[in-house]
Design an enzyme around this catalytic site. Sequence first.
Site, PDB file in Angstrom:
ATOM      1  NE  ARG A   1      -2.266   0.182   3.862  1.00  0.00           N
ATOM      2  CZ  ARG A   1      -3.079   0.643   4.703  1.00  0.00           C
ATOM      3  NH1 ARG A   1      -4.271   0.562   4.880  1.00  0.00           N
ATOM      4  NH2 ARG A   1      -2.496   1.074   6.036  1.00  0.00           N
TER       5      ARG A   1
ATOM      6  CB  THR B   1      -2.476   7.403  -2.282  1.00  0.00           C
ATOM      7  OG1 THR B   1      -1.794   5.905  -2.728  1.00  0.00           O
ATOM      8  CG2 THR B   1      -1.488   8.497  -2.868  1.00  0.00           C
TER       9      THR B   1
ATOM     10  CG  ASP C   1       3.293  -2.801   8.988  1.00  0.00           C
ATOM     11  OD1 ASP C   1       3.354  -3.967   8.604  1.00  0.00           O
ATOM     12  OD2 ASP C   1       3.228  -1.717   7.952  1.00  0.00           O
TER      13      ASP C   1
ATOM     14  CG  ASP D   1       6.642  -2.887   9.626  1.00  0.00           C
ATOM     15  OD1 ASP D   1       7.168  -3.610   8.641  1.00  0.00           O
ATOM     16  OD2 ASP D   1       6.576  -1.542   9.678  1.00  0.00           O
TER      17      ASP D   1
HETATM   18  C1  PRP Z   1      -0.733  -4.601   4.686  1.00  0.00           C
HETATM   19  C2  PRP Z   1      -1.419  -6.024   5.092  1.00  0.00           C
HETATM   20  C3  PRP Z   1      -2.406  -5.859   3.671  1.00  0.00           C
HETATM   21  C4  PRP Z   1      -2.879  -4.420   3.559  1.00  0.00           C
HETATM   22  C5  PRP Z   1      -4.286  -4.257   4.057  1.00  0.00           C
HETATM   23  O1  PRP Z   1       0.309  -4.968   3.813  1.00  0.00           O
HETATM   24  O2  PRP Z   1      -0.475  -7.095   4.875  1.00  0.00           O
HETATM   25  O3  PRP Z   1      -1.947  -6.520   2.496  1.00  0.00           O
HETATM   26  O4  PRP Z   1      -1.833  -3.738   4.267  1.00  0.00           O
HETATM   27  O5  PRP Z   1      -4.450  -2.780   3.816  1.00  0.00           O
HETATM   28  P1  PRP Z   1      -5.584  -2.518   2.701  1.00  0.00           P
HETATM   29  O6  PRP Z   1      -6.729  -3.187   2.983  1.00  0.00           O
HETATM   30  O7  PRP Z   1      -5.902  -1.107   3.201  1.00  0.00           O
HETATM   31  O8  PRP Z   1      -5.293  -2.731   1.330  1.00  0.00           O
HETATM   32  P2  PRP Z   1       1.493  -3.803   3.412  1.00  0.00           P
HETATM   33  O9  PRP Z   1       0.749  -2.916   2.267  1.00  0.00           O
HETATM   34  O10 PRP Z   1       1.761  -2.920   4.610  1.00  0.00           O
HETATM   35  O11 PRP Z   1       2.448  -4.550   2.748  1.00  0.00           O
HETATM   36  P3  PRP Z   1       3.412  -5.654   3.717  1.00  0.00           P
HETATM   37  O12 PRP Z   1       2.539  -7.041   3.897  1.00  0.00           O
HETATM   38  O13 PRP Z   1       4.689  -5.812   2.892  1.00  0.00           O
HETATM   39  O14 PRP Z   1       3.853  -4.897   4.870  1.00  0.00           O
HETATM   40  N1  URA Z   2      -2.010  -2.915   7.013  1.00  0.00           N
HETATM   41  C1  URA Z   2      -1.586  -3.394   8.503  1.00  0.00           C
HETATM   42  O1  URA Z   2      -0.442  -4.246   8.544  1.00  0.00           O
HETATM   43  N2  URA Z   2      -2.018  -2.867   9.527  1.00  0.00           N
HETATM   44  C2  URA Z   2      -3.181  -2.134   9.463  1.00  0.00           C
HETATM   45  O2  URA Z   2      -3.890  -1.645  10.624  1.00  0.00           O
HETATM   46  C3  URA Z   2      -3.593  -1.652   8.342  1.00  0.00           C
HETATM   47  C4  URA Z   2      -2.852  -2.197   6.930  1.00  0.00           C
END
Ligand code: PRP
Ligand code: URA
Length: 207
Positions: free
Chosen positions: A102, A106, A198, A201
């Site tokens: 994400r 945005t 997160d 993370d």
């Molecule tokens: C996180 C999570 C989802 C997404 C959810 O991933 O694992 O994939 O955010 O958010 P949304 O419903 O608003 O799209 P992130 O984009 O942080 O990537 P990552 O898993 O690589 O940390």
């Molecule tokens: N992605 C995450 O990892 N945590 C949140 O709370 C939202 C999006």
Amino acid sequence: MATTVLDHALIKHKLTIMRDKNTSTYIFKQNLDEIAKLMAYEVTRNVPIRDKVIETPVCQMVGKEIDQQIVLVPILRAGIGLVDGFRDIIPTAKIGHIGMYRDEETLIPHEYYARFPSGLEDSLVIVVDPMLATGGSASMAIQNIKERGAKNILLVCLVGAPEGVALIEKEHPDVNITLAALDEKLNEHGYIVPGLGDAGDRLFGTD
Ligand code: PRP
Ligand code: URA
């Protein structure tokens, strides 16, 4: 289709450990593995089965075996954290991968990787990701999988926000959603409240 929030004391207990900001990466993953197994058990309850004739040590009998290929699709990165638990319960599952992140400003998802086993059109495809926030990542992943022929798709997330559930129900009304918890809302940064932070993370120890 339906959205189901699992109501199980073990899941509530383990998810509370995961939500706690003082929980270490190691314990976070351990509890995610355990919840993934419990969720895998629940979402595969009605998978098609067929007869299988076997010999027990006593006599012949007609048992059952799973009659559909299951394909797990973790949304990278954090979705990887659900794969071990699901595979423990469904060892014959094949694994597809879809990479999404994400944009922090945005909140729009960007796809950077996609690789799937063949036969999606006849498989039960289970998309897994710990977090369903705006729903943008899951919706884009599901769209990608549908364009490759998948017709039978489940979405399994640990923690969902009402906004994410509403988006999937609107854009993919044919997809059942299963959550371990439905939280209150998103904050101004698009994080789920109370959530667990997160997920990627916390799973991988990234700062
Ligand atoms: C996180 C999570 C989802 C997404 C959810 O991933 O694992 O994939 O955010 O958010 P949304 O419903 O608003 O799209 P992130 O984009 O942080 O990537 P990552 O898993 O690589 O940390
Ligand atoms: N992605 C995450 O990892 N945590 C949140 O709370 C939202 C999006």
